[in-house]
Design a protein around this motif. Structure first.
Motif, PDB file in Angstrom:
ATOM      1  N   ASP A 105       0.811  -1.214   0.000  1.00 55.82           N
ATOM      2  CA  ASP A 105       0.000   0.000   0.000  1.00 55.82           C
ATOM      3  C   ASP A 105       0.844   1.265   0.000  1.00 55.82           C
ATOM      4  N   ALA A 106       1.998   1.221   0.682  1.00 59.40           N
ATOM      5  CA  ALA A 106       2.864   2.402   0.717  1.00 59.40           C
ATOM      6  C   ALA A 106       3.329   2.780  -0.682  1.00 59.40           C
ATOM      7  N   TYR A 107       3.599   1.796  -1.518  1.00 58.52           N
ATOM      8  CA  TYR A 107       4.040   2.042  -2.889  1.00 58.52           C
ATOM      9  C   TYR A 107       2.888   2.530  -3.763  1.00 58.52           C
ATOM     10  N   LEU A 108       1.727   1.891  -3.623  1.00 61.14           N
ATOM     11  CA  LEU A 108       0.580   2.307  -4.418  1.00 61.14           C
ATOM     12  C   LEU A 108       0.169   3.732  -4.080  1.00 61.14           C
ATOM     13  N   GLU A 109       0.227   4.086  -2.806  1.00 56.86           N
ATOM     14  CA  GLU A 109      -0.096   5.449  -2.383  1.00 56.86           C
ATOM     15  C   GLU A 109       0.939   6.444  -2.897  1.00 56.86           C
ATOM     16  N   ARG A 110       2.208   6.084  -2.782  1.00 59.42           N
ATOM     17  CA  ARG A 110       3.273   7.005  -3.195  1.00 59.42           C
ATOM     18  C   ARG A 110       3.183   7.331  -4.677  1.00 59.42           C
ATOM     19  N   TYR A 111       2.915   6.318  -5.500  1.00 58.93           N
ATOM     20  CA  TYR A 111       2.905   6.536  -6.940  1.00 58.93           C
ATOM     21  C   TYR A 111       1.581   7.107  -7.448  1.00 58.93           C
ATOM     22  N   ALA A 112       0.621   7.301  -6.546  1.00 58.05           N
ATOM     23  CA  ALA A 112      -0.603   8.020  -6.896  1.00 58.05           C
ATOM     24  C   ALA A 112      -0.495   9.500  -6.539  1.00 58.05           C
ATOM     25  N   GLU A 113       0.665   9.909  -5.992  1.00 55.00           N
ATOM     26  CA  GLU A 113       0.879  11.317  -5.665  1.00 55.00           C
ATOM     27  C   GLU A 113       1.200  12.113  -6.932  1.00 55.00           C
ATOM     28  N   PRO A 114       0.933  13.425  -6.917  1.00 55.35           N
ATOM     29  CA  PRO A 114       1.047  14.238  -8.133  1.00 55.35           C
ATOM     30  C   PRO A 114       2.400  14.181  -8.831  1.00 55.35           C
ATOM     31  N   ASP A 115       3.504  14.107  -8.071  1.00 54.64           N
ATOM     32  CA  ASP A 115       4.823  14.158  -8.716  1.00 54.64           C
ATOM     33  C   ASP A 115       5.149  12.881  -9.489  1.00 54.64           C
ATOM     34  N   LYS A 116       4.376  11.819  -9.288  1.00 57.03           N
ATOM     35  CA  LYS A 116       4.629  10.575  -9.999  1.00 57.03           C
ATOM     36  C   LYS A 116       3.762  10.423 -11.254  1.00 57.03           C
ATOM     37  N   GLY A 117       2.713  11.196 -11.354  1.00 53.92           N
ATOM     38  CA  GLY A 117       1.943  11.237 -12.595  1.00 53.92           C
ATOM     39  C   GLY A 117       0.863  10.178 -12.743  1.00 53.92           C
ATOM     40  N   TRP A 118       0.771   9.249 -11.799  1.00 57.22           N
ATOM     41  CA  TRP A 118      -0.301   8.259 -11.880  1.00 57.22           C
ATOM     42  C   TRP A 118      -1.494   8.775 -11.094  1.00 57.22           C
ATOM     43  N   THR A 119      -2.668   8.455 -11.551  1.00 53.56           N
ATOM     44  CA  THR A 119      -3.875   8.995 -10.920  1.00 53.56           C
ATOM     45  C   THR A 119      -4.657   7.946 -10.141  1.00 53.56           C
ATOM     46  N   ASP A 120      -4.143   6.744 -10.087  1.00 54.50           N
ATOM     47  CA  ASP A 120      -4.841   5.702  -9.339  1.00 54.50           C
ATOM     48  C   ASP A 120      -3.808   4.823  -8.641  1.00 54.50           C
ATOM     49  N   ARG A 121      -4.314   3.862  -7.894  1.00 49.73           N
ATOM     50  CA  ARG A 121      -3.452   2.970  -7.125  1.00 49.73           C
ATOM     51  C   ARG A 121      -3.394   1.577  -7.748  1.00 49.73           C
ATOM     52  N   SER A 122      -3.632   1.481  -9.026  1.00 46.17           N
ATOM     53  CA  SER A 122      -3.714   0.169  -9.661  1.00 46.17           C
ATOM     54  C   SER A 122      -2.387  -0.583  -9.563  1.00 46.17           C
ATOM     55  N   GLU A 123      -2.478  -1.800  -9.080  1.00 48.08           N
ATOM     56  CA  GLU A 123      -1.295  -2.653  -9.008  1.00 48.08           C
ATOM     57  C   GLU A 123      -0.843  -3.101 -10.394  1.00 48.08           C
ATOM     58  N   ASP A 124      -1.742  -3.030 -11.364  1.00 45.81           N
ATOM     59  CA  ASP A 124      -1.421  -3.460 -12.727  1.00 45.81           C
ATOM     60  C   ASP A 124      -0.337  -2.604 -13.370  1.00 45.81           C
ATOM     61  N   ARG A 125      -0.119  -1.406 -12.870  1.00 49.53           N
ATOM     62  CA  ARG A 125       0.908  -0.528 -13.438  1.00 49.53           C
ATOM     63  C   ARG A 125       2.322  -1.044 -13.161  1.00 49.53           C
ATOM     64  N   TRP A 126       2.455  -1.941 -12.195  1.00 49.67           N
ATOM     65  CA  TRP A 126       3.767  -2.364 -11.739  1.00 49.67           C
ATOM     66  C   TRP A 126       4.194  -3.634 -12.452  1.00 49.67           C
ATOM     67  N   ALA A 127       5.168  -3.511 -13.346  1.00 51.00           N
ATOM     68  CA  ALA A 127       5.688  -4.709 -14.022  1.00 51.00           C
ATOM     69  C   ALA A 127       6.413  -5.624 -13.046  1.00 51.00           C
ATOM     70  N   VAL A 128       6.988  -5.031 -12.001  1.00 52.30           N
ATOM     71  CA  VAL A 128       7.700  -5.772 -10.953  1.00 52.30           C
ATOM     72  C   VAL A 128       7.188  -5.264  -9.606  1.00 52.30           C
ATOM     73  N   PRO A 129       6.869  -6.133  -8.649  1.00 59.22           N
ATOM     74  CA  PRO A 129       6.396  -5.692  -7.331  1.00 59.22           C
ATOM     75  C   PRO A 129       7.562  -5.197  -6.469  1.00 59.22           C
ATOM     76  N   TYR A 130       7.877  -3.927  -6.610  1.00 49.72           N
ATOM     77  CA  TYR A 130       9.075  -3.411  -5.949  1.00 49.72           C
ATOM     78  C   TYR A 130       8.976  -3.386  -4.438  1.00 49.72           C
ATOM     79  N   TRP A 131       7.803  -3.524  -3.875  1.00 51.04           N
ATOM     80  CA  TRP A 131       7.712  -3.619  -2.408  1.00 51.04           C
ATOM     81  C   TRP A 131       8.431  -4.867  -1.919  1.00 51.04           C
ATOM     82  N   TRP A 132       8.392  -5.947  -2.712  1.00 47.09           N
ATOM     83  CA  TRP A 132       9.143  -7.146  -2.346  1.00 47.09           C
ATOM     84  C   TRP A 132      10.639  -6.965  -2.641  1.00 47.09           C
TER      85      TRP A 132
END
Length: 204
Positions: free
Chosen positions: A91-118
């Motif tokens: 969740d920390a990663y999904l939240e972080r990448y939904a912030e304005p400076d990252k350019g994503w507008t949702d928390r979709s896990e599908d955006r992640w080719a690799v699960p970097y939290w692991w």
């Protein structure tokens, strides 16, 4: 100790002496772990430190190591006085990448080719292992069996948004703690690095 020597000496240590581990050394392990690279500076990790006999015993019990069951691996690693459990928060990663400076507008896990939290929490665990070597200690990383993750969570109050990537035992290496089992009979492979094109290998 020189870094190259730390890398060369790192081994999974599976048996420990009864000497206590200095709490300041454990603190250094955790400080180093939190210097690991992490996507977007998400810092989506946490570390559960078990450094009392009661907590360590509870860890083994809740992860399926029946005290009446004996095998060479369990009998060895259960001698460690410290267990550190690195935990990853997706969740920390999904939240972080939904912030304005990252350019994503949702928390979709599908955006992640690799699960970097692991990935990132695994790199943090490696820094724990390397720090143990640098401090003259032994350590071993291993997985918590999937069927016992829920009982582990219940025993230590782990929140639902954090998941263990494994666990690290830490202690002073026992005098007879050399390599054991099939891993000791395997040679280190040297043909795993390819340059320019797969199949063009680079030596050690």
């Amino acid at each position: 100790m020189e870094f190259r020597e730390v890398v060369r000496r790192r081994r999974m240590v599976r048996r420990y002496s009864d000497a206590p581990v200095d709490p300041a050394v454990v603190d250094r392990m955790l400080a180093h772990a939190q210097r690991a690279p992490n996507a977007g500076f998400s810092q989506g990790w946490a570390f559960l430190v078990l450094d009392t006999a009661a907590d360590v015993a509870r860890f083994w019990e809740c992860t399926g190591a029946d005290p009446d069951t004996h095998n060479a691996w369990l009998d060895g690693v259960r001698t460690a006085p410290v267990v550190i459990v690195p935990l990853a928060s997706k969740d920390a990663y999904l939240e972080r990448y939904a912030e304005p400076d990252k350019g994503w507008t949702d928390r979709s896990e599908d955006r992640w080719a690799v699960p970097y939290w692991w990935v990132d929490t695994g790199m943090a665990a490696l820094l724990v292992l390397q720090t143990a070597v640098d401090e003259g200690l032994g350590a071993c990383f291993f997985g918590i069996p999937g069927e016992h993750v829920d009982s582990f969570r219940a025993a230590f109050g782990i929140p639902d948004d954090h998941a263990p990537v494994g666990a690290v035992t830490v202690g002073h290496r026992a005098a007879d703690a050399g390599a054991r089992g099939s891993a000791a009979r395997r040679e280190r492979r040297t043909n795993l690095v390819h340059r320019g094109r797969w199949g063009t290998t680079v030596g050690p």
